[in-house]
Design a protein around this motif. Structure first.
Motif, PDB file in Angstrom:
ATOM      1  N   LEU B  36       0.834  -1.215   0.000  1.00 14.83           N
ATOM      2  CA  LEU B  36       0.000   0.000   0.000  1.00 14.83           C
ATOM      3  C   LEU B  36       0.867   1.263   0.000  1.00 14.83           C
ATOM      4  N   SER B  37       1.979   1.208   0.752  1.00 13.57           N
ATOM      5  CA  SER B  37       2.849   2.380   0.838  1.00 13.57           C
ATOM      6  C   SER B  37       3.425   2.725  -0.532  1.00 13.57           C
ATOM      7  N   ARG B  38       3.785   1.706  -1.301  1.00 10.80           N
ATOM      8  CA  ARG B  38       4.313   1.961  -2.642  1.00 10.80           C
ATOM      9  C   ARG B  38       3.246   2.592  -3.535  1.00 10.80           C
ATOM     10  N   ARG B  39       2.026   2.087  -3.435  1.00 11.78           N
ATOM     11  CA  ARG B  39       0.955   2.634  -4.270  1.00 11.78           C
ATOM     12  C   ARG B  39       0.591   4.066  -3.900  1.00 11.78           C
ATOM     13  N   MET B  40       0.707   4.391  -2.603  1.00 11.62           N
ATOM     14  CA  MET B  40       0.239   5.695  -2.148  1.00 11.62           C
ATOM     15  C   MET B  40       1.352   6.728  -2.000  1.00 11.62           C
ATOM     16  N   GLY B  41       2.594   6.273  -2.132  1.00 17.37           N
ATOM     17  CA  GLY B  41       3.692   7.214  -1.954  1.00 17.37           C
ATOM     18  C   GLY B  41       3.900   7.607  -0.504  1.00 17.37           C
ATOM     19  N   LEU B  42       3.689   6.669   0.405  1.00 16.61           N
ATOM     20  CA  LEU B  42       3.951   6.887   1.832  1.00 16.61           C
ATOM     21  C   LEU B  42       4.965   5.856   2.290  1.00 16.61           C
ATOM     22  N   THR B  43       5.326   5.886   3.576  1.00 15.92           N
ATOM     23  CA  THR B  43       6.136   4.805   4.108  1.00 15.92           C
ATOM     24  C   THR B  43       5.210   3.779   4.759  1.00 15.92           C
ATOM     25  N   ALA B  44       5.663   2.530   4.748  1.00 16.65           N
ATOM     26  CA  ALA B  44       4.876   1.474   5.385  1.00 16.65           C
ATOM     27  C   ALA B  44       4.711   1.750   6.873  1.00 16.65           C
ATOM     28  N   SER B  45       5.751   2.276   7.467  1.00 12.04           N
ATOM     29  CA  SER B  45       5.725   2.655   8.879  1.00 12.04           C
ATOM     30  C   SER B  45       4.575   3.609   9.186  1.00 12.04           C
ATOM     31  N   ILE B  47       1.843   4.172   7.524  1.00  6.83           N
ATOM     32  CA  ILE B  47       0.540   3.512   7.382  1.00  6.83           C
ATOM     33  C   ILE B  47       0.223   2.706   8.635  1.00  6.83           C
ATOM     34  N   ARG B  48       1.182   1.940   9.098  1.00  2.19           N
ATOM     35  CA  ARG B  48       0.923   1.123  10.287  1.00  2.19           C
ATOM     36  C   ARG B  48       0.689   1.990  11.524  1.00  2.19           C
ATOM     37  N   GLN B  49       1.498   3.047  11.646  1.00  2.00           N
ATOM     38  CA  GLN B  49       1.293   3.978  12.766  1.00  2.00           C
ATOM     39  C   GLN B  49      -0.096   4.605  12.706  1.00  2.00           C
ATOM     40  N   ASP B  50      -0.462   5.071  11.523  1.00  3.03           N
ATOM     41  CA  ASP B  50      -1.766   5.730  11.357  1.00  3.03           C
ATOM     42  C   ASP B  50      -2.898   4.790  11.761  1.00  3.03           C
ATOM     43  N   LEU B  51      -2.878   3.596  11.198  1.00  2.00           N
ATOM     44  CA  LEU B  51      -3.982   2.678  11.456  1.00  2.00           C
ATOM     45  C   LEU B  51      -4.034   2.280  12.925  1.00  2.00           C
ATOM     46  N   ASN B  52      -2.860   2.144  13.525  1.00  2.00           N
ATOM     47  CA  ASN B  52      -2.838   1.708  14.923  1.00  2.00           C
ATOM     48  C   ASN B  52      -3.280   2.789  15.909  1.00  2.00           C
TER      49      ASN B  52
END
Lengths: 217, 217
Positions: B36-45, B47-52
């Motif tokens: 998802l991070s690659r598709r959205m231009g974010l870091t995987a970190s 994304i996980r921080q946000d969702l958590n």
DNA sequence: TAGATTGTTAATCGATTAACAATC
DNA sequence: TAGATTGTTAATCGATTAACAATC
């Protein structure tokens, strides 16, 4: 002077500009960062830091001359330039935005409008006649506009952006939900994602209502 | 669960929601934060921080179920609720926004539209008839809307906001250049400042053109 | 000169990124 | 079980705020 000023600072410039304009219209001649900070709900530190990204516009013991600072910020943003802009997508939103917006005072002039819908082609928005989207290359190639305003559906966006970038357009005022920056890192895109904004409001209203009606102060 | 999530995180939620919806429509069942991070231009970190901030929606070694996460984020934003919204100011912009926006999928229903202009009163926007602004109290008092959409000139805003706040409206989708948050810290205001956005684009285009045409890569 | 207020450096705060143990 | 990927803690980075010497 300005060696890559951070985006948060840049995004505050238009607001400074608005407040200074109003002060000017109210006949205020000079203002200190402290006074301005109280009016704008910022810290005086931040205002001084922000302005000093671009130069020292104040004077110790005096503050800032309102008119001079206003004009300086206008220059910094480049509002005097009147670059060419075209609108792609002349639906409800596109028509409203282009009628509503005073382009001239924001550094642009609307020189072309395009749509796929044959019913719209030929109609006028302000001074400009809506052209068929097939005319895009013929119109832009000799003299590519600096920016394109995209008021088109997400599905139409990839192809349109590709054509515009090929024509040399390097700036986008993007009302569509297509992620330009992701696909074309070399261009500048300002997004106006109305749906995202409304969704954010929805979240924040929910949060507010969860709170048991904060007492005043 | 969510103890005051920061605004940057909240503002990313609608974007996650859009990307997940698209993945879902493309039949993607599961996705990792890395993908998802690659598709959205974010870091995987991130994304996980946000969702958590909202809960642990993933599963180690698997990733996230696209549909479940999509629905979860919709719930988090409260998009299922359909709170009442009114539009104040039915000019070009107000009409376009209310015609263009799918309120139902963003947690709202447009139940009233108001304007000062007698030529507009009585006309319809979608299902809703434009009322005279003098009817505001009569309409809202029995059942105040959750939010008001302001598409009015800056000068008209202070009085209108005062009336709406008095009626119990606690959320504003603010297209005007009046600074609601500054005067009413107890309400929630989402600003859409089109002029500021265009000015910012102007600045950024200038910066881009100053650069001597960055080579590819 | 004395008071006010800047420009700028240093300290703090918050948000993002990296790392990794837990675990599916 | 081995590989993958999360949730979460720690490290880094950047932006905001505080402090203060310079100076009008």
């Amino acid at each position: 002077m300005s060696k890559n000023v951070s985006l948060p600072v840049v995004r505050r410039l238009p607001r400074y500009y608005r407040f200074l304009r109003e002060l000017m219209e109210n006949g205020v001649i000079r203002i200190s960062s402290g006074d301005l900070s109280r009016r704008m709900g910022l810290t005086a530190s931040q205002i001084r830091q922000d302005l000093n990204c671009f130069g020292g516009f104040g004077q110790q013991g005096y503050g800032y001359n309102v008119r001079a600072l206003y004009e300086e910020i206008g220059r910094i943003m480049g509002l005097g330039k009147h670059r060419e802009a075209i609108l792609v997508g002349a639906g409800n939103l596109g028509r409203a935005v282009s009628r509503h917006m005073d382009f001239a005072s924001r550094g642009f002039a609307l020189t072309g409008v395009f749509d796929v819908n044959p019913e719209l082609v030929g109609r006028q928005i302000g001074e400009v006649v809506i052209q068929d989207i097939r005319q895009l290359e013929a119109f832009c190639a000799p003299n590519p506009p600096a920016v394109a305003i995209l008021c088109i559906p997400k599905e139409a966006a990839p192809a349109i952006v590709k054509r515009l970038v090929a024509l040399g357009v390097r700036g986008f005022w993007n009302f569509s939900h297509y992620d330009i920056a992701l696909h074309y890192p070399e261009v500048v895109a300002e997004n106006v994602h109305l749906g995202d904004s409304l969704s954010t409001l929805c979240y924040r209203i929910n949060e507010l209502e969860k709170q048991p009606a904060q007492p005043e102060e």
